[in-house]
Design an enzyme around this catalytic site. Structure first.
Site, short mmCIF file in Angstrom:
data_model
loop_
_atom_site.label_atom_id
_atom_site.label_comp_id
_atom_site.label_asym_id
_atom_site.label_seq_id
_atom_site.Cartn_x
_atom_site.Cartn_y
_atom_site.Cartn_z
N ASP A 24 5.18 -7.13 -7.78
CA ASP A 24 4.29 -7.65 -8.82
C ASP A 24 3.40 -8.78 -8.30
O ASP A 24 3.80 -9.53 -7.41
CB ASP A 24 5.16 -8.16 -9.99
CG ASP A 24 4.35 -8.36 -11.26
OD1 ASP A 24 3.20 -7.89 -11.33
OD2 ASP A 24 4.88 -8.99 -12.19
N HIS A 41 -4.20 -4.94 -4.38
CA HIS A 41 -3.39 -3.73 -4.15
C HIS A 41 -3.49 -3.32 -2.67
O HIS A 41 -2.49 -2.94 -2.05
CB HIS A 41 -3.87 -2.60 -5.05
CG HIS A 41 -3.71 -2.88 -6.51
ND1 HIS A 41 -2.56 -3.41 -7.04
CD2 HIS A 41 -4.56 -2.74 -7.56
CE1 HIS A 41 -2.69 -3.55 -8.35
NE2 HIS A 41 -3.90 -3.17 -8.69
N LEU A 135 16.37 5.85 6.80
CA LEU A 135 16.10 5.10 5.57
C LEU A 135 15.54 6.07 4.54
O LEU A 135 14.69 6.90 4.86
CB LEU A 135 15.07 3.99 5.82
CG LEU A 135 14.54 3.27 4.58
CD1 LEU A 135 15.60 2.33 4.01
CD2 LEU A 135 13.28 2.46 4.90
#
Ligand code: FPP
Length: 252
Positions: A24, A41, A135
């Site tokens: 955020d 972003h 992962l």
């Protein structure tokens, strides 16, 4: 950096298997720097790379990133379009890197209602990385926990209606196996950046016992060392799962 990583690894049994992140503050970070929100972003993708690298280094097995919520469609169209485009571009540019590092991409969320070109890119990346297991990188895309819980309820109700299961068969395990995260362990640690202290419709079922870590840093400011700090903080906590401290000590 190496010191902090060594410290984490010396407490191997307390390295979280699954870390989830609410990324955020991209917009506020951009504004603070006199830039458009979309620039935030763009910069945020660098932090995405940092936490992926950090997860591999620390031995975290599952990393879930909240990239786009069901509610994010309410943003201005230009921003939504930019985010979708950014996602496509990121997958395109990072796919080889994911593959060569043994990273498997998984997606949770309502992917059926994503724009066709996003869906195609995602599907291709899921296929191309399906044999990797260093992962598991789980992107929450068009995700909302209430949507997920509603879907699960419908699926289970449907099975009862068809006579496949009885109402009494429904338990925690069955619920979990009908969520989009079926087969993925619950996160031990959830990180949210930007100073907000909310869950925002993220993994409501899965976060039941998760340790929460909040930092005031905006997402583009959150780097590899910040991820390690969060894990160190987590390692100091005692998880009781409803028991008392003395019981846990006896079990050791
Ligand atoms: C929250 O900041 C961030 C998002 C809604 C999008 C997150 C996307 C990225 C970091 C880039 C692409 C991701 C991947 C996985 C390649 P905000 O816009 O809510 O910031 P604000 O609260 O300051 O407005």
């Amino acid at each position: 950096m190496k010191d902090i990583l060594d410290k984490i690894k010396s407490n191997k049994e307390k390295v979280p298997v699954h870390v989830a992140i609410i990324m955020d503050g991209n917009g506020r970070w951009a504004k603070k720097n006199g830039k458009e929100r979309i620039y935030g972003h763009q910069e945020g993708t660098k932090s995405v790379k940092e936490v992926i690298r950090a997860s591999v280094n620390a031995g975290v097995k599952y990393l879930t990133l909240y990239a786009f919520s069901k509610e994010n469609w309410r943003r201005p169209k230009e921003e939504v379009d930019f985010l979708m485009e950014l996602l496509i571009r990121s997958i395109e540019s990072e796919l080889d890197e994911l593959k060569s590092n043994g990273i498997r991409l998984l997606v949770i969320g309502d992917t059926d209602s994503l724009p066709e070109k996003v869906k195609d890119k995602v599907d291709n990346a899921l296929e191309e990385t399906k044999n990797n297991d260093t992962l598991y990188l789980i992107i929450a895309l068009n995700y909302g926990a209430r949507w997920e819980i509603t879907q699960m309820t419908k699926k289970i109700a449907e099975r009862v209606k068809k006579g496949e299961i009885y109402v009494d068969d429904i338990d925690d395990k069955m619920v979990a196996s009908h969520l989009t995260t079926a087969g993925i362990p619950d996160p031990e640690l959830m990180i949210r950046t930007s100073g907000e202290k909310r869950i925002s419709n993220f993994l409501l079922w899965q976060l039941a016992y998760t340790e929460l870590y909040f930092t005031d840093k905006f997402w583009p400011e959150f780097k590899e060392a910040d991820f390690y700090e969060a894990i160190l903080d987590y390692q100091k906590r005692e998880r009781r799962f409803g028991k008392i401290s003395e019981q846990l000590k006896q079990e050791k």
